[in-house]
Design a protein around this motif. Sequence first.
Motif, PDB file in Angstrom:
ATOM      1  N   LEU A   1      -9.786   2.309  -3.310  1.00 44.39           N
ATOM      2  CA  LEU A   1      -9.866   3.944  -3.379  1.00 44.39           C
ATOM      3  C   LEU A   1      -8.568   4.331  -3.516  1.00 44.39           C
ATOM      4  CD1 LEU A   1     -11.566   6.331  -3.296  1.00 44.39           C
ATOM      5  CD2 LEU A   1     -11.585   6.624  -0.849  1.00 44.39           C
ATOM      6  N   ALA A   2      -7.602   3.892  -2.855  1.00 49.52           N
ATOM      7  CA  ALA A   2      -6.150   4.512  -3.111  1.00 49.52           C
ATOM      8  C   ALA A   2      -5.627   4.267  -4.240  1.00 49.52           C
ATOM      9  CB  ALA A   2      -5.243   4.173  -1.959  1.00 49.52           C
ATOM     10  N   VAL A   3      -5.879   2.873  -4.592  1.00 52.41           N
ATOM     11  CA  VAL A   3      -5.322   2.325  -5.980  1.00 52.41           C
ATOM     12  C   VAL A   3      -6.190   3.202  -6.860  1.00 52.41           C
ATOM     13  CG1 VAL A   3      -5.463   0.558  -7.465  1.00 52.41           C
ATOM     14  CG2 VAL A   3      -5.026   0.245  -5.240  1.00 52.41           C
ATOM     15  N   ARG A   4      -7.517   3.527  -6.967  1.00 55.21           N
ATOM     16  CA  ARG A   4      -8.070   4.459  -7.715  1.00 55.21           C
ATOM     17  C   ARG A   4      -7.365   5.863  -8.136  1.00 55.21           C
ATOM     18  NH1 ARG A   4      -9.980   4.889 -12.961  1.00 55.21           N
ATOM     19  NH2 ARG A   4     -11.485   6.398 -13.057  1.00 55.21           N
ATOM     20  N   MET A   5      -6.979   6.346  -6.822  1.00 53.68           N
ATOM     21  CA  MET A   5      -6.585   7.730  -6.880  1.00 53.68           C
ATOM     22  C   MET A   5      -5.239   7.613  -7.473  1.00 53.68           C
ATOM     23  SD  MET A   5      -7.658   9.026  -3.129  1.00 53.68           S
ATOM     24  CE  MET A   5      -6.606  10.487  -3.108  1.00 53.68           C
TER      25      MET A   5
ATOM     26  N   ASP B   1      -5.930   6.227   9.061  1.00 51.81           N
ATOM     27  CA  ASP B   1      -5.176   5.444   8.284  1.00 51.81           C
ATOM     28  C   ASP B   1      -6.164   3.984   8.000  1.00 51.81           C
ATOM     29  OD1 ASP B   1      -3.247   4.117   6.711  1.00 51.81           O
ATOM     30  OD2 ASP B   1      -2.030   3.413   8.374  1.00 51.81           O
ATOM     31  N   ARG B   2      -6.573   4.108   6.748  1.00 51.12           N
ATOM     32  CA  ARG B   2      -7.457   2.996   6.202  1.00 51.12           C
ATOM     33  C   ARG B   2      -6.534   1.589   5.961  1.00 51.12           C
ATOM     34  NH1 ARG B   2     -12.228   4.216   3.618  1.00 51.12           N
ATOM     35  NH2 ARG B   2     -12.043   2.345   2.256  1.00 51.12           N
ATOM     36  N   THR B   3      -5.180   1.747   5.876  1.00 51.06           N
ATOM     37  CA  THR B   3      -4.376   0.608   5.810  1.00 51.06           C
ATOM     38  C   THR B   3      -4.230  -0.066   7.000  1.00 51.06           C
ATOM     39  OG1 THR B   3      -3.500   1.559   3.633  1.00 51.06           O
ATOM     40  CG2 THR B   3      -2.320  -0.227   5.147  1.00 51.06           C
TER      41      THR B   3
ATOM     42  N   PRO C   1       0.645  -1.207  -0.176  1.00 52.70           N
ATOM     43  CA  PRO C   1       0.037   0.077   0.027  1.00 52.70           C
ATOM     44  C   PRO C   1       0.833   1.055   0.050  1.00 52.70           C
ATOM     45  CG  PRO C   1       0.222  -0.764   2.295  1.00 52.70           C
ATOM     46  CD  PRO C   1       0.654  -1.877   1.160  1.00 52.70           C
ATOM     47  N   GLU C   2       0.276   2.407  -0.147  1.00 53.72           N
ATOM     48  CA  GLU C   2       0.899   3.521  -0.014  1.00 53.72           C
ATOM     49  C   GLU C   2       1.531   3.758   1.302  1.00 53.72           C
ATOM     50  OE1 GLU C   2       1.388   6.103  -2.357  1.00 53.72           O
ATOM     51  OE2 GLU C   2       0.373   5.075  -3.896  1.00 53.72           O
ATOM     52  N   PRO C   3       2.750   4.153   1.366  1.00 53.17           N
ATOM     53  CA  PRO C   3       3.415   4.317   2.780  1.00 53.17           C
ATOM     54  C   PRO C   3       2.639   5.482   3.482  1.00 53.17           C
ATOM     55  CG  PRO C   3       4.677   5.563   0.939  1.00 53.17           C
ATOM     56  CD  PRO C   3       3.805   4.674   0.262  1.00 53.17           C
ATOM     57  N   PHE C   4       2.787   5.233   4.923  1.00 54.67           N
ATOM     58  CA  PHE C   4       2.282   6.080   5.832  1.00 54.67           C
ATOM     59  C   PHE C   4       2.872   7.524   5.736  1.00 54.67           C
ATOM     60  CE2 PHE C   4       2.045   7.947  10.203  1.00 54.67           C
ATOM     61  CZ  PHE C   4       0.621   7.996  10.233  1.00 54.67           C
TER      62      PHE C   4
ATOM     63  N   LEU D   1      -7.772  -7.638   2.460  1.00 56.64           N
ATOM     64  CA  LEU D   1      -7.460  -6.896   3.654  1.00 56.64           C
ATOM     65  C   LEU D   1      -5.944  -6.425   3.540  1.00 56.64           C
ATOM     66  CD1 LEU D   1      -9.338  -8.442   6.804  1.00 56.64           C
ATOM     67  CD2 LEU D   1     -10.228  -6.599   5.343  1.00 56.64           C
ATOM     68  N   LEU D   2      -5.184  -7.124   3.104  1.00 56.67           N
ATOM     69  CA  LEU D   2      -3.770  -6.455   3.020  1.00 56.67           C
ATOM     70  C   LEU D   2      -3.420  -5.967   1.613  1.00 56.67           C
ATOM     71  CD1 LEU D   2      -1.844  -9.086   5.163  1.00 56.67           C
ATOM     72  CD2 LEU D   2      -2.887  -6.977   5.771  1.00 56.67           C
ATOM     73  N   ALA D   3      -4.168  -6.095   0.627  1.00 51.73           N
ATOM     74  CA  ALA D   3      -3.996  -5.405  -0.702  1.00 51.73           C
ATOM     75  C   ALA D   3      -4.559  -3.921  -0.487  1.00 51.73           C
ATOM     76  CB  ALA D   3      -5.111  -6.180  -1.699  1.00 51.73           C
ATOM     77  N   PRO D   4      -3.545  -2.970  -1.296  1.00 48.91           N
ATOM     78  CA  PRO D   4      -3.739  -1.721  -1.295  1.00 48.91           C
ATOM     79  C   PRO D   4      -5.453  -1.389  -1.442  1.00 48.91           C
ATOM     80  CG  PRO D   4      -2.120  -2.309  -2.799  1.00 48.91           C
ATOM     81  CD  PRO D   4      -2.655  -3.407  -2.470  1.00 48.91           C
ATOM     82  N   ASP D   5      -5.810  -0.224  -0.674  1.00 48.30           N
ATOM     83  CA  ASP D   5      -7.310   0.097  -0.644  1.00 48.30           C
ATOM     84  C   ASP D   5      -7.559   0.456  -2.244  1.00 48.30           C
ATOM     85  OD1 ASP D   5      -9.708   0.913   0.434  1.00 48.30           O
ATOM     86  OD2 ASP D   5      -9.133   3.095   0.575  1.00 48.30           O
TER      87      ASP D   5
END
Length: 465
Positions: free
Chosen positions: A243-247, A133-135, A114-117, A237-241
Amino acid sequence: MEDGGVRVHSRFKEILTAVAGPRGEEQVRATARTIVREPFLKRTWSELAFLAIGTPLAAVGAAFVLITLFGGIVLAITFFGLGIIALSVRGARGIGGLHRQLARAYLGEEIENPEPFTPRPGFLGWLQSSLRDRTGWRSMAYVGLKVPLAILGVLVGFAFWWDAFFCLTFPLWGGSGGSPAVFGLPRALFGGNFFAGWHTGFLHGLGVFLAGIVFFFAAPWAVRGVVYLDRLVLRVLLAPDPLAVRMRSLEQARAQTVDTSAATLRRIERDLHDGTQAQLVALAMRLGMAKEKLAEGDGDGVGVDLDRVRQLVDDAHRGAKEAIIELRDLARGIHPPALDVGLEGALATLAARSTIPTELTVALDGRPTPAIEAIAYFCVAELLANVAQHAHASRATVTCTEHGGWLRVVVRDDGTGGALLSRLGSSSSGLVGLTDRVHAVDGRLDIASPPRGPTVVTVDLPLHA
């Protein structure tokens, strides 16, 4: 006796063919080979190692999350309690990363990170970013679900291997105290008085050993069932969100669009400066020289070098035509004039101009937006050019159809195949450039080009962009 065995085997084959069809025997043999090989495959032991390492990691992770989350909820009326909850979320994110690496190493499950915090400045900024943090929250949910999965892995996966080990080694340790198998199945079958007085004799030991063989070949499938459930939870659950992937996808598409527009602008400026502008400057100079030559004579034109004036005018006329051609080519590169009559007419023009015999099929209910039409046009133009230059094909087909809200363009040739993106253009031109154009509008470009052909390039574009 031998004839009897042959008859039994023939009868078994007849029953197998009647039940499973003509290929029943072949399918049974293939299944049997798979079952026999499974305990000796690397995949089987990798999945067992995943359970063995993941189970204690799940216990530690669940303990950490429960303690910190409970403590944070108790003290939630203070910032200190909120800080503990934020720490729990951040820790869960790290534990999720460990499980992701474990799945990547032992299962070959390539789950994108996922995207880093990225916290906001200051303690309050860090606190707010952590709690949102959704992740981290998704990782916490995985840690919670991992506990029952780990328990299931112990009760099912490890139990089968445990039973297999002790049953297969039963003849060595003598079976003192009965069978110690986890499920108790060998104990129920071969302990007590199931076989009356035989339970301490040869038949008892043989039965336990045969049960061990069954457990040995069934254990990999029991482990695989648990791992399969874990894979599903990992992917969710552990794959990127999403919404974040779409962004991220939109950001990349925007960056590609900006880069492509900037490159196009630089190309137009360069072509205007180095080509058309130079032609117009030369044209002005020649006309100026012709004017000076005409001014050298008297009012009746006596003493004028008419041949020189005629040559200057001819050069100026030729330069003007060359400038017009360059301007026309430049304008065609920005917006092809053929698209003024629609995409179907523009593609028909490309097919007619192609040096390879090209068959065109267009089935559109409506007209796409101008941007989509331009991308589809340039894709077909580039692909037909590649067919002519690289494919060694005798014919090509272009199909343009509408599927729901998508425009699909398929270019196929009967050439030698073996086409790759890296071989068909640089980052600013060729198929790589077309891919950037297509991705900029959330489209997709796929290439199927096996050796010896055929090559099929499929472009999917939204009808409106």
